[in-house]
Design an enzyme around this catalytic site. Structure first.
Site, PDB file in Angstrom:
ATOM      1  N   ASN A  91       0.821  -1.209   0.000  1.00  0.00           N
ATOM      2  CA  ASN A  91       0.000   0.000   0.000  1.00  0.00           C
ATOM      3  C   ASN A  91       0.853   1.257   0.000  1.00  0.00           C
ATOM      4  O   ASN A  91       1.931   1.303   0.595  1.00  0.00           O
ATOM      5  CB  ASN A  91      -0.956  -0.007   1.184  1.00  0.00           C
ATOM      6  CG  ASN A  91      -1.984  -1.110   1.057  1.00  0.00           C
ATOM      7  OD1 ASN A  91      -2.089  -1.720  -0.002  1.00  0.00           O
ATOM      8  ND2 ASN A  91      -2.709  -1.372   2.113  1.00  0.00           N
TER       9      ASN A  91
ATOM     10  N   ASP B 199      -0.729   4.243   0.765  1.00  0.00           N
ATOM     11  CA  ASP B 199      -1.601   5.248   1.383  1.00  0.00           C
ATOM     12  C   ASP B 199      -1.079   5.846   2.681  1.00  0.00           C
ATOM     13  O   ASP B 199      -1.608   6.851   3.158  1.00  0.00           O
ATOM     14  CB  ASP B 199      -3.012   4.663   1.596  1.00  0.00           C
ATOM     15  CG  ASP B 199      -3.018   3.369   2.418  1.00  0.00           C
ATOM     16  OD1 ASP B 199      -2.220   3.244   3.361  1.00  0.00           O
ATOM     17  OD2 ASP B 199      -3.838   2.488   2.106  1.00  0.00           O
TER      18      ASP B 199
ATOM     19  N   HIS C 112       5.926  -0.734  -2.643  1.00  0.00           N
ATOM     20  CA  HIS C 112       5.413   0.051  -3.787  1.00  0.00           C
ATOM     21  C   HIS C 112       5.592   1.560  -3.605  1.00  0.00           C
ATOM     22  O   HIS C 112       5.006   2.339  -4.347  1.00  0.00           O
ATOM     23  CB  HIS C 112       3.932  -0.270  -4.030  1.00  0.00           C
ATOM     24  CG  HIS C 112       3.718  -1.616  -4.679  1.00  0.00           C
ATOM     25  ND1 HIS C 112       2.475  -2.186  -4.836  1.00  0.00           N
ATOM     26  CD2 HIS C 112       4.597  -2.497  -5.206  1.00  0.00           C
ATOM     27  CE1 HIS C 112       2.604  -3.364  -5.441  1.00  0.00           C
ATOM     28  NE2 HIS C 112       3.882  -3.578  -5.668  1.00  0.00           N
TER      29      HIS C 112
ATOM     30  N   CYS D  71      10.971  19.286  -9.765  1.00  0.00           N
ATOM     31  CA  CYS D  71      11.952  19.017  -8.713  1.00  0.00           C
ATOM     32  C   CYS D  71      12.443  20.308  -8.046  1.00  0.00           C
ATOM     33  O   CYS D  71      12.783  21.283  -8.733  1.00  0.00           O
ATOM     34  CB  CYS D  71      13.125  18.279  -9.344  1.00  0.00           C
ATOM     35  SG  CYS D  71      14.515  18.033  -8.243  1.00  0.00           S
TER      36      CYS D  71
ATOM     37  N   CYS E 161      16.485  20.574  -9.111  1.00  0.00           N
ATOM     38  CA  CYS E 161      16.997  20.813 -10.467  1.00  0.00           C
ATOM     39  C   CYS E 161      15.917  21.280 -11.440  1.00  0.00           C
ATOM     40  O   CYS E 161      16.199  21.449 -12.629  1.00  0.00           O
ATOM     41  CB  CYS E 161      17.676  19.544 -10.995  1.00  0.00           C
ATOM     42  SG  CYS E 161      16.527  18.300 -11.599  1.00  0.00           S
TER      43      CYS E 161
ATOM     44  N   ALA F 225     -10.899  -7.632   6.800  1.00  0.00           N
ATOM     45  CA  ALA F 225      -9.761  -7.452   7.697  1.00  0.00           C
ATOM     46  C   ALA F 225     -10.140  -6.709   8.977  1.00  0.00           C
ATOM     47  O   ALA F 225      -9.701  -7.071  10.070  1.00  0.00           O
ATOM     48  CB  ALA F 225      -8.654  -6.696   6.967  1.00  0.00           C
TER      49      ALA F 225
HETATM   50  P1  NAD Z   1      -4.960  -6.130  -4.581  1.00  0.00           P
HETATM   51  O1  NAD Z   1      -4.496  -6.864  -5.757  1.00  0.00           O
HETATM   52  O2  NAD Z   1      -4.126  -6.103  -3.373  1.00  0.00           O
HETATM   53  O3  NAD Z   1      -6.511  -6.627  -4.260  1.00  0.00           O
HETATM   54  C1  NAD Z   1      -7.302  -6.197  -3.211  1.00  0.00           C
HETATM   55  C2  NAD Z   1      -7.747  -7.422  -2.406  1.00  0.00           C
HETATM   56  O4  NAD Z   1      -8.352  -6.981  -1.199  1.00  0.00           O
HETATM   57  C3  NAD Z   1      -8.772  -8.312  -3.120  1.00  0.00           C
HETATM   58  O5  NAD Z   1      -8.344  -9.660  -3.083  1.00  0.00           O
HETATM   59  C4  NAD Z   1     -10.037  -8.138  -2.271  1.00  0.00           C
HETATM   60  O6  NAD Z   1     -10.829  -9.327  -2.185  1.00  0.00           O
HETATM   61  C5  NAD Z   1      -9.453  -7.807  -0.925  1.00  0.00           C
HETATM   62  N1  NAD Z   1     -10.345  -7.067  -0.031  1.00  0.00           N
HETATM   63  C6  NAD Z   1     -11.353  -6.214  -0.351  1.00  0.00           C
HETATM   64  N2  NAD Z   1     -11.923  -5.729   0.756  1.00  0.00           N
HETATM   65  C7  NAD Z   1     -11.252  -6.269   1.813  1.00  0.00           C
HETATM   66  C8  NAD Z   1     -11.365  -6.138   3.219  1.00  0.00           C
HETATM   67  N3  NAD Z   1     -12.293  -5.348   3.782  1.00  0.00           N
HETATM   68  N4  NAD Z   1     -10.521  -6.844   3.999  1.00  0.00           N
HETATM   69  C9  NAD Z   1      -9.590  -7.653   3.449  1.00  0.00           C
HETATM   70  N5  NAD Z   1      -9.441  -7.808   2.118  1.00  0.00           N
HETATM   71  C10 NAD Z   1     -10.257  -7.123   1.313  1.00  0.00           C
HETATM   72  O7  NAD Z   1      -5.138  -4.677  -4.831  1.00  0.00           O
HETATM   73  P2  NAD Z   1      -5.568  -3.961  -6.114  1.00  0.00           P
HETATM   74  O8  NAD Z   1      -6.640  -3.092  -5.660  1.00  0.00           O
HETATM   75  O9  NAD Z   1      -5.865  -4.942  -7.191  1.00  0.00           O
HETATM   76  O10 NAD Z   1      -4.227  -3.139  -6.428  1.00  0.00           O
HETATM   77  C11 NAD Z   1      -3.022  -3.593  -7.008  1.00  0.00           C
HETATM   78  C12 NAD Z   1      -1.833  -2.844  -6.403  1.00  0.00           C
HETATM   79  O11 NAD Z   1      -2.065  -1.461  -6.137  1.00  0.00           O
HETATM   80  C13 NAD Z   1      -1.461  -3.418  -5.068  1.00  0.00           C
HETATM   81  O12 NAD Z   1      -0.107  -3.266  -4.893  1.00  0.00           O
HETATM   82  C14 NAD Z   1      -2.177  -2.517  -4.109  1.00  0.00           C
HETATM   83  O13 NAD Z   1      -1.667  -2.621  -2.801  1.00  0.00           O
HETATM   84  C15 NAD Z   1      -1.965  -1.163  -4.756  1.00  0.00           C
HETATM   85  N6  NAD Z   1      -3.056  -0.288  -4.283  1.00  0.00           N
HETATM   86  C16 NAD Z   1      -2.851   0.320  -3.086  1.00  0.00           C
HETATM   87  C17 NAD Z   1      -3.862   1.061  -2.515  1.00  0.00           C
HETATM   88  C18 NAD Z   1      -3.591   1.687  -1.178  1.00  0.00           C
HETATM   89  O14 NAD Z   1      -2.482   2.116  -0.914  1.00  0.00           O
HETATM   90  N7  NAD Z   1      -4.588   1.701  -0.288  1.00  0.00           N
HETATM   91  C19 NAD Z   1      -5.105   1.184  -3.143  1.00  0.00           C
HETATM   92  C20 NAD Z   1      -5.267   0.568  -4.411  1.00  0.00           C
HETATM   93  C21 NAD Z   1      -4.241  -0.189  -4.941  1.00  0.00           C
HETATM   94 ZN    ZN Z   2      15.896  16.930  -9.864  1.00  0.00          ZN
END
Ligand code: NAD
Ligand code: ZN
Length: 250
Positions: free
Chosen positions: A102, A104, A119, A148, A151, A232
């Protein structure tokens, strides 16, 4: 309260070298959309169309606008009980590492410190010319694209995009830790990005027990010893309540 498997509770109580691997799902209950779930679209664009080096080369303003919108969503969001349990685990286990995909920043806001953000994160810009990192001010940005401070070159969000490689230093650090881990808890990741499954597989090869927490079955199932099919924010406090209720049993 859910009845969890005894071997899972036993592992949570008795392990001392523990890793947690998180994906977008852990922040879903904080109101941050996952890429592939509901709310994953922005102005009709899919994340895979924006989170790429090609998209940035084509239209840096569009990509910066999207990241500014995402930073705004994250700034308003708050850590949920699952982030807080992960932070509590860091104080409980003698050896602990959080590996998050994540960007965030919610884990840090919940108090996690032993953390690898494989990431990157949304709160820094990185210069495409000199590599300098600039901390970004509050949203919305005054000027897009970000330039930046050192630079005046074009800066990009400090995140790893689809098709880009990970920082090998961070991956090495994670792998070294996982080589002697008793327990890995994977939370809220689909495995569409293969790294969480790969990392959990390495740990399992070294004898770790793997727990997967996700309301939906995912590719992590191929490596999990126990699948807890719940959100979660509900599963983690319930599980942790049962672990801590053992008092000083460990
Ligand atoms: P991902 O591939 O990690 O999929 C999200 C997963 O979370 C799914 O399997 C879904 O079933 C599960 N999920 C949904 N609600 C949930 C809950 N309440 N509790 C537990 N699990 C739950 O993520 P993505 O959205 O396909 O993104 C791909 C990439 O981008 C990843 O690296 C992800 O971490 C990043 N991303 C990060 C953020 C953030 O920083 N919050 C948001 C979007 C995407
Ligand atoms: Zn620079």
């Amino acid at each position: 309260m859910e009845a969890y498997r005894e071997d899972t509770i036993g592992r949570l109580r008795s392990s001392s070298h523990v890793a947690v691997i998180t994906g977008a799902g852990i922040s879903q209950e904080s109101g941050i959309p996952t890429f592939r779930g509901p709310g994953g679209l922005w102005r009709e664009h899919r994340a895979e169309e924006l989170a790429t080096p090609e998209a940035f080369a084509r239209d840096p303003n569009l990509v910066w606008q999207w990241y500014d919108w995402r930073r705004g969503v994250c700034a308003k969001a708050r850590p949920n009980p699952a982030h807080r349990v992960v932070a509590a685990m860091e104080g409980f286990y003698p050896d602990f590492l959080l590996i998050t995909q994540n960007v965030d920043g919610l884990h840090r806001r919940a108090g996690s410190e032993k953390i690898i953000e494989i990431h990157g994160n949304l709160w820094f810009a990185r210069c495409t010319r000199c590599g300098n990192l600039d901390e970004l001010p509050a949203t919305p940005l005054e000027a897009i694209p970000v330039m930046c401070a050192q630079c005046s070159g074009l800066s990009r969000p400090n995140v790893v995009w689809f098709g880009e490689t990970y920082d090998p230093v961070l991956i090495d650090e994670a792998l070294r830790f996982l080589a002697s881990t008793d327990l890995v808890i994977v939370i809220g990741t689909s495995g569409m990005v293969p790294i969480p499954v790969q990392l959990a597989t390495v740990a399992k090869g070294h004898g770790a027990f793997v727990i997967d927490v996700n309301p939906t079955p995912s590719a992590v199932g191929s490596v999990a010893d126990d699948f807890i099919q719940e959100k979660a924010g509900e599963a983690l406090p319930a599980l942790w309540g049962q672990v801590s209720s053992a008092g000083e049993a460990r």
